[in-house]
Design a protein around this motif. Structure first.
Motif, mmCIF file in Angstrom:
data_model
loop_
_atom_site.group_PDB
_atom_site.id
_atom_site.type_symbol
_atom_site.label_atom_id
_atom_site.label_comp_id
_atom_site.label_asym_id
_atom_site.label_seq_id
_atom_site.Cartn_x
_atom_site.Cartn_y
_atom_site.Cartn_z
ATOM 1 N N GLY A 390 14.086 -47.327 2.796
ATOM 2 C CA GLY A 390 12.660 -47.509 2.682
ATOM 3 C C GLY A 390 12.305 -48.850 2.078
ATOM 4 N N GLU A 391 11.024 -49.050 1.802
ATOM 5 C CA GLU A 391 10.553 -50.311 1.243
ATOM 6 C C GLU A 391 11.145 -50.576 -0.136
ATOM 7 O OE1 GLU A 391 6.338 -50.228 1.326
ATOM 8 O OE2 GLU A 391 6.191 -50.283 3.509
ATOM 9 N N ASP A 392 11.493 -49.503 -0.862
ATOM 10 C CA ASP A 392 12.098 -49.658 -2.185
ATOM 11 C C ASP A 392 13.620 -49.749 -2.104
ATOM 12 O OD1 ASP A 392 12.571 -47.116 -1.356
ATOM 13 O OD2 ASP A 392 11.747 -46.123 -3.124
ATOM 14 N N ASN A 393 14.165 -49.887 -0.889
ATOM 15 C CA ASN A 393 15.599 -50.011 -0.621
ATOM 16 C C ASN A 393 16.367 -48.739 -0.961
ATOM 17 O OD1 ASN A 393 17.638 -51.666 0.482
ATOM 18 N ND2 ASN A 393 18.449 -52.100 -1.548
ATOM 19 N N SER A 448 8.864 -53.700 10.018
ATOM 20 C CA SER A 448 10.213 -54.119 9.622
ATOM 21 C C SER A 448 10.203 -54.598 8.180
ATOM 22 C CB SER A 448 10.703 -55.243 10.535
ATOM 23 O OG SER A 448 10.740 -54.808 11.877
ATOM 24 N N PRO A 449 11.014 -53.987 7.306
ATOM 25 C CA PRO A 449 11.000 -54.371 5.893
ATOM 26 C C PRO A 449 11.720 -55.687 5.611
ATOM 27 C CG PRO A 449 12.622 -52.649 6.262
ATOM 28 C CD PRO A 449 11.937 -52.868 7.581
ATOM 29 N N ASP A 450 12.566 -56.149 6.556
ATOM 30 C CA ASP A 450 13.371 -57.339 6.285
ATOM 31 C C ASP A 450 12.743 -58.630 6.796
ATOM 32 O OD1 ASP A 450 13.604 -56.895 8.954
ATOM 33 O OD2 ASP A 450 15.790 -56.677 8.990
ATOM 34 N N GLY A 451 11.517 -58.577 7.304
ATOM 35 C CA GLY A 451 10.839 -59.786 7.753
ATOM 36 C C GLY A 451 11.169 -60.198 9.167
ATOM 37 N N ARG A 452 12.093 -59.522 9.825
ATOM 38 C CA ARG A 452 12.403 -59.824 11.228
ATOM 39 C C ARG A 452 11.584 -58.882 12.102
ATOM 40 N NH1 ARG A 452 18.523 -58.978 11.953
ATOM 41 N NH2 ARG A 452 18.016 -57.170 10.663
#
Length: 809
Positions: A390-393, A448-452
């Motif tokens: 998730g967004e909090d990894n 996408s949480p990683d910016g890609r």
């Protein structure tokens, strides 16, 4: 309410074909019970939830035009919109007209009778500050006194008129001239110019110090007083919050060359050659590998149903176990579980997730048919299955029952649309290069949480063979068009049929190239241990695996015959010896339940057991040359002897050999069946609901709406004529916040046993969106199965603030 009435008027003026386009674009607004007049249709089209659903389907230029229109404070003219967007040539004008037509087809923007463009109220609220512009001066000055307006005009060097309205008009006229505003700011102190220019660049969301109740004091921004005195910044009457810059001032500071962004043409992607043969080859390999792994994953779930976490879903430990058993990585395991669950092959069964009866039929199909089932489920899956964190990894469980995500669905549709736009015989050099192109088609769908952008959905498409060599495969083409027959043909062309034979070697391995048939996989799983899966699967025979088959009731002759029937050649001698040796030792000792009794035909063997040091904990005692008793239970005695290399078998109380064949666990339906005596309307099945959805005829509905009078809401809401059904009357009596169209839909869902989506506000004030089924009306409560919580819940009718049909894509 004004925009709703103009929308109803516009809908009523449409010809049949244009109205059909609106109905097809906004299917959620036509769900049963169908709207009976255009006023009710307009009401449904204006619901915030329905507008939000439509927004995720819009491309970038549609959102850009809608935002520009919101900044103009619709209603606005086409000319004003074109000027704001910088439309200067015929080609761009035609593209703007096409975008407006598309927005009208979605009933989000429409023309009124005064040559103005209007927009849905919820659509305007999608932007706090469209284009970074705050409200216009007239709106910001609504609470200003006449004396304060007079002071601003005096500071500007304008002679104040007599009345408040005239003073407001004079101030609006002055600031409406960009040249006057720029000339005024040019004379401002340097600190004021810096403040205003910075605010114009960053918009209302830019940094600002807050001025609390009372005198501005030292918290006022440097240079702000000069601007406040002249209406270039407007302070709230209660001096709360930052000073706001009128839209006219921002536009003037941005300069005459500034225009709202408008990108009607998709961006280009760096392409590379991808011939049909190359695409077919890569797609075939990917699809075949996934089909094989998926069959292995679900077979592992059939053998041992995965346990659910207390918080819901399948955790990392169980995912790892399944992946190890199926020789599949985490992404494939997650993708298989989610698609299989959506296809009805898996369902919750208490604290586990088990295959359903539908899985047994699916397992008997050929790999192309199996793959097509999972592929169709993936297209409209309301989540991103391979998103492991998730967004909090934090690690995310699979099958956790997350709220439906329409953006996730639209991300896949955007991927298919973007890839389909590539020239024939061309693909992108790197699959991730499709991200910006997909963003143009579905800018609101990426999470996408990683910016890609769209990296996860692109990877899923590659795993499934939908995307190969950066191009849309034949599978992807038919998936995009919704051609189920064509999809089946392509799956059969690209995926090999199941393999029914194995190459059994002298090293005690069985190798199956391709996807093993269900019968072959079941046979090898019963008598050997699977080591690898993929384009080739490997099983290894051992004494323990053969003993497992014997424990399940097979006899050595049947094992040998079954393996010989599927082997590509004669059975190797080492395997025959292994089966014979294991069978010779199998059952030499029998354990009877007496807590327990051991007996056999060989006195020396029984004496050996009685004297065995490691078996001393069982408390064995010899009663006769061929009989022992044990103080330990049958199960513990059986396990201890097997651990020491013996091969005992258990007996039933009748003295026959106990068969240790495990029965596969099967779950019921994904959602429990309706409560028989308490469910209203008989509780129709999901199949009947799907049939109703598939039978939707927009042409027939358009004719009925055009023939119907523009009827108002029934007088029963005001105490007049009775409602159409008793359920409507009960719902309306308790759900005071619902308009009649919402009352109709909720009452219909209760009576018909259908699912419904509601916006619910709990007594704590917490606002959530829930999909409910198994509805049971018990005024003032509604009992239902909550899909968000995966459990029965009770809701107060008064807490339901809006209703919407379960969206059908």
């Amino acid at each position: 309410m004004k925009s709703r009435s103009t929308l109803a008027t516009w809908l009523g003026s449409l010809d049949g074909s244009r109205l059909v386009r609106v109905l097809e674009s906004r299917r959620d607004a036509t769900a049963a019970p169908e709207p009976r007049w255009v006023g009710e249709l307009a009401d449904r089209l204006q619901r915030p939830g329905s507008v939000a659903l439509a927004l995720t389907r819009l491309a970038l230029p549609h959102l850009q035009v809608a935002e520009a229109l919101a900044a103009l404070r619709a209603p606005a003219s086409r000319d004003a919109l074109a000027k704001l967007l910088g439309v200067a040539d015929d080609d761009t004008a035609r593209e703007l007209a096409a975008v407006l037509e598309a927005l009208a087809d979605h009933a989000l923007v429409w023309p009124d009778g005064a040559e103005k463009l209007r927009m849905a109220g919820p659509l305007r609220q999608a932007w706090d500050a469209p284009l970074g512009l705050d409200a216009p001066l007239e709106e910001l000055l609504a609470g200003t006194t006449s004396d304060e307006l007079r002071g601003m005009l005096v500071a500007l060097g304008v002679k104040p008129p007599g009345g408040k309205s005239q003073r407001l008009a004079a101030l609006v006229e002055h600031h409406g001239d960009p040249e006057r505003v720029l000339s005024l700011i040019a004379k401002a102190p340097a600190a004021t110019r810096k403040l205003l220019e910075g605010r114009a660049a960053t918009g209302p969301a830019g940094p600002a110090r807050f001025i609390m109740f009372g005198s501005p004091g030292p918290d006022l921004e440097v240079g702000a007083r000069w601007a406040l005195d002249r209406g270039l910044l407007i302070q709230d009457r209660h001096r709360y919050g930052p000073a706001r810059m009128p839209a006219e001032v921002t536009v003037a500071l941005r300069g005459s060359g500034w225009h709202a962004p408008f990108q009607p043409v998709p961006p280009s992607a760096q392409s590379a050659s991808a011939t049909p043969a190359e695409v077919d080859g890569e797609a075939s390999a990917a699809a075949a590998a996934f089909a094989t792994h998926a069959a292995s994953v679900l077979s592992a779930c059939s053998t041992t149903a995965p346990a659910r976490l207390k918080s819901g879903g399948i955790g990392a430990r169980e995912l790892g176990r399944i992946g190890k058993a199926a020789q599949a990585d985490d992404a494939v395991v997650r993708l298989t579980l989610e698609t299989a669950h959506a296809a009805g092959l898996l369902a919750h069964d208490g604290d586990r997730v088990a295959p359903t009866e539908a899985y047994d039929a699916w397992a008997e199909q050929e790999p192309p048919e199996q793959f097509a089932v999972l592929l169709r489920a993936w297209l409209n899956l309301a989540l991103t299955p391979t998103q492991a964190r998730g967004e909090d990894n934090k690690a995310l469980p699979a099958l956790a029952g997350a709220p439906p995500c329409n953006g996730c669905v639209q991300a896949r549709h955007g991927l298919l649309a973007a890839a389909a736009r590539l020239p024939a015989g061309q693909g992108v050099r790197v699959a991730s290069d499709l991200g910006p192109l997909i963003t143009w088609y579905r800018p609101l769908a990426d999470s996408s949480p990683d910016g890609r952008p769209f990296a996860t959905v692109i990877r899923e498409a590659e795993l499934l063979g939908v995307l190969a060599r950066g191009a849309l495969s034949a599978i992807g083409i038919h998936l995009r068009t919704g051609d189920a027959e064509g999809l089946g043909v392509e799956c059969r062309r690209l995926l090999p049929s199941a393999t029914s034979t194995a190459r059994i070697g002298a090293d005690l391995t069985a190798v199956v190239t391709g996807t093993p048939s269900a019968r072959l996989a079941a046979l090898l799983d019963s008598v050997a241990d699977r080591e690898t899966s993929g384009t080739a699967s490997v099983w290894r025979f051992s004494a323990g695996s053969v003993r497992r088959a014997l424990d399940a009731g097979l006899v050595p002759e049947d094992i040998t015959a079954d393996l010989a029937a599927v082997a590509t050649g004669p059975l190797p001698q080492p395997l025959s010896y292994l089966i014979a040796d294991t069978a010779r030792g199998h059952g030499r000792v029998r354990i009877a339940p007496a807590s327990c009794v051991l007996h056999g035909d060989e006195p020396a063997l029984l004496a050996e057991l009685a004297a065995h040091r490691r078996l001393a904990k069982l408390g064995l005692r010899q009663l006769a040359p061929t009989v022992l008793i044990s103080r330990s239970p049958l199960g513990a005695t059986l396990a201890a002897l097997r651990a020491e290399g013996y091969a005992p078998v258990a007996e039933t109380a009748e003295g026959t050999v106990r068969i240790e064949k495990a029965r596969p666990q099967r779950a019921g339906a994904a959602v429990p069946a309706p409560r028989g005596s308490r469910a209203r309307g008989g509780g129709r099945s999901a199949t009947s609901t799907a049939t109703e959805s598939a039978a939707f005829d927009p042409n027939a509905l358009a004719l009925r709406l055009q023939a119907a009078p523009p009827a108002p809401e029934p007088a029963s809401l005001d105490g007049g004529e009775p409602f159409a059904t008793d359920t409507e009357g009960i719902v309306a009596g308790w759900a005071k916040r619902l308009p009649y169209s919402d009352v109709r839909q909720l009452a219909h869902a209760i009576d018909a046993g259908q699912a419904i989506t509601v916006e619910y506000v709990a007594t704590s004030g917490n606002r959530t969106v829930r999909t409910l089924s198994r509805l049971d009306l018990d005024p003032p409560y509604l009992e239902a199965w909550c899909h968000l919580r995966g459990a029965e819940r009770v809701f107060t009718l008064s807490g339901i603030h809006s209703v919407m049909s379960v969206a059908a894509e």
